[in-house]
Write a protein that holds these residues in place. Structure first.
Motif, short mmCIF file in Angstrom:
data_model
loop_
_atom_site.label_atom_id
_atom_site.label_comp_id
_atom_site.label_asym_id
_atom_site.label_seq_id
_atom_site.Cartn_x
_atom_site.Cartn_y
_atom_site.Cartn_z
N ASP A 208 64.28 3.74 44.75
CA ASP A 208 64.59 2.72 43.77
C ASP A 208 65.87 1.97 44.14
N PRO A 209 66.03 0.75 43.68
CA PRO A 209 67.28 0.02 43.92
C PRO A 209 68.49 0.76 43.36
N GLY A 210 69.60 0.62 44.04
CA GLY A 210 70.84 1.27 43.59
C GLY A 210 72.04 0.66 44.28
N VAL A 211 73.22 1.15 43.94
CA VAL A 211 74.44 0.68 44.59
C VAL A 211 74.44 1.10 46.05
N TRP A 212 74.02 2.35 46.32
CA TRP A 212 73.92 2.86 47.70
C TRP A 212 72.82 3.91 47.70
N THR A 213 71.71 3.62 48.34
CA THR A 213 70.56 4.50 48.33
C THR A 213 70.46 5.30 49.62
N ARG A 214 69.55 6.25 49.62
CA ARG A 214 69.31 7.05 50.83
C ARG A 214 68.90 6.16 52.00
N GLU A 215 68.06 5.16 51.73
CA GLU A 215 67.60 4.27 52.79
C GLU A 215 68.74 3.42 53.34
N MET A 216 69.61 2.94 52.47
CA MET A 216 70.77 2.18 52.92
C MET A 216 71.70 3.06 53.75
N ASN A 217 71.83 4.29 53.31
CA ASN A 217 72.66 5.25 54.04
C ASN A 217 72.10 5.51 55.44
N GLU A 218 70.78 5.63 55.54
CA GLU A 218 70.14 5.83 56.84
C GLU A 218 70.42 4.66 57.77
N PHE A 219 70.38 3.44 57.23
CA PHE A 219 70.67 2.26 58.05
C PHE A 219 72.12 2.28 58.54
N GLY A 220 73.05 2.60 57.64
CA GLY A 220 74.45 2.66 58.03
C GLY A 220 74.69 3.65 59.15
N TRP A 221 74.13 4.85 58.99
CA TRP A 221 74.33 5.87 60.02
C TRP A 221 73.63 5.51 61.33
N ARG A 222 72.44 4.96 61.22
CA ARG A 222 71.71 4.56 62.44
C ARG A 222 72.50 3.50 63.21
N SER A 223 73.14 2.60 62.49
CA SER A 223 73.93 1.55 63.12
C SER A 223 75.09 2.13 63.91
N VAL A 224 75.68 3.21 63.39
CA VAL A 224 76.81 3.85 64.08
C VAL A 224 76.34 4.75 65.21
N LEU A 225 75.32 5.53 64.97
CA LEU A 225 74.92 6.56 65.93
C LEU A 225 74.18 6.01 67.14
N ASP A 226 73.70 4.78 67.04
CA ASP A 226 73.04 4.18 68.21
C ASP A 226 73.99 4.07 69.39
#
Length: 323
Positions: A208-226
């Motif tokens: 569901d939409p939120g301030v910071w969701t699991r999916e948004m968190n996955e994108f943030g981490w993926r962006s760093v860990l690449d």
């Protein structure tokens, strides 16, 4: 099957109803929201006796790291002032050194602290250890220029919110392992600590939409860990994966009961205690991610901010025994 979630604080629920929310974050959406991920600092400084100085330092790889230095205007430098070194939030992919800056500026007003905020490079343009390395280089600059800044090197606090809280934890680990610089305390506000995204709270805030969701968190981490080779993720980048949490400065951690990071933040405090360290943990009932930054005047937010500031007052007391 829907996962049950802790209820939001009633006042926060009403305020959040008027806020546009997202469930996912990707390159196209990031390009759209980045310009809105920070507020101008000038309105916060208007009418306040604060001196501002802009500095840019070079990273070891030749990158440019901007720092903003905020000091009480005309303040006497004897005794030396405490310093708050600030790392902003934004999921490691957005924000700048003025994001959430109202939080440490409160401490400038309360304690006469010098506030230094770092503009670390963002993912995905920068990745791997670059973000935490930038933050560490800025902290080294503070230590090297403590005399010029009028700062007491024994009262330097590192602090950050969300992604900045995770970077704060990484910097504290880095300073411990390298033996410098000295850190009096770390303040981790809803910190982003664990790239694995496997906790119960991360699953509760998915879909569901939120301030910071699991999916948004996955994108943030993926962006760093690449930017990292292989499967090995350093504890400096993802502090929850660090094997050893001993020898860290006294720590303040707060989080909300209704947010993705609740369980990883609680676990981090537990592991600090297990390693013989000191941590103070607050889980604010009904708080969503970043609630006290987004709605600072809500009742729960004023309580959270006051409690955090009262803890800092004890830590920064000149009579407090040094670690």
């Amino acid at each position: 099957m829907t996962t049950a979630r802790p209820a939001l604080d009633p006042e926060l629920r009403e305020l959040l109803a008027d806020m546009p929310l997202m469930s996912r974050l990707g390159p196209e959406v990031l390009a759209q929201v980045r310009p809105f991920s920070s507020m101008p600092v000038e309105p916060l400084l208007e009418g306040r006796a604060i001196d501002r100085r802009e500095v840019a330092i070079a990273s070891p790889d030749g990158g440019r790291i901007p720092l903003s230095v905020f000091s009480p205007a005309g303040a006497e430098r004897s005794p030396k002032a405490p310093c708050v070194y600030w790392m902003h939030g934004g999921g490691m992919v957005m924000g700048d050194r003025f994001s959430q800056i109202d939080i440490p500026l409160e401490w400038l007003g309360r304690f006469g602290a010098v506030v230094v905020s770092v503009d670390y490079r963002l993912a995905p343009e920068a990745a791997g250890t670059t973000l935490v390395d930038d933050c560490y280089q800025g902290l080294l600059w503070v230590a090297e220029h403590a005399e010029d800044l009028g700062v007491d090197p024994a009262r330097v606090v590192v602090a950050g919110a969300s992604a900045g809280g995770g970077l704060t934890a990484g910097v504290a680990l880095m300073a411990r392992d390298r033996g410098t610089p000295a850190i009096a305390a770390q303040v981790l506000i809803g910190p982003m600590l664990d790239h694995r995204n496997t906790t119960a709270s991360s699953r509760q805030y998915s879909g569901d939409p939120g301030v910071w969701t699991r999916e948004m968190n996955e994108f943030g981490w993926r962006s760093v860990l690449d930017g990292l080779p292989g499967d090995e993720v350093p504890g400096y980048v993802s502090p929850a994966s660090a094997d050893d949490l001993s020898g860290l400065p006294t720590t303040y951690i707060d989080t909300g009961s209704a947010e993705v990071f609740r369980d990883e933040d609680t676990d981090y405090a537990t592991r600090i205690w297990a390693a013989g360290g000191q941590a103070e943990l607050h889980v604010w009932a009904g708080g969503f991610h970043g609630f006290d930054a987004l709605y600072p005047h809500a009742s729960i937010s004023t309580t959270a901010r006051r409690t955090r500031t009262d803890w800092l007052a004890r830590v920064l007391s000149p009579n407090r025994a040094r670690r």
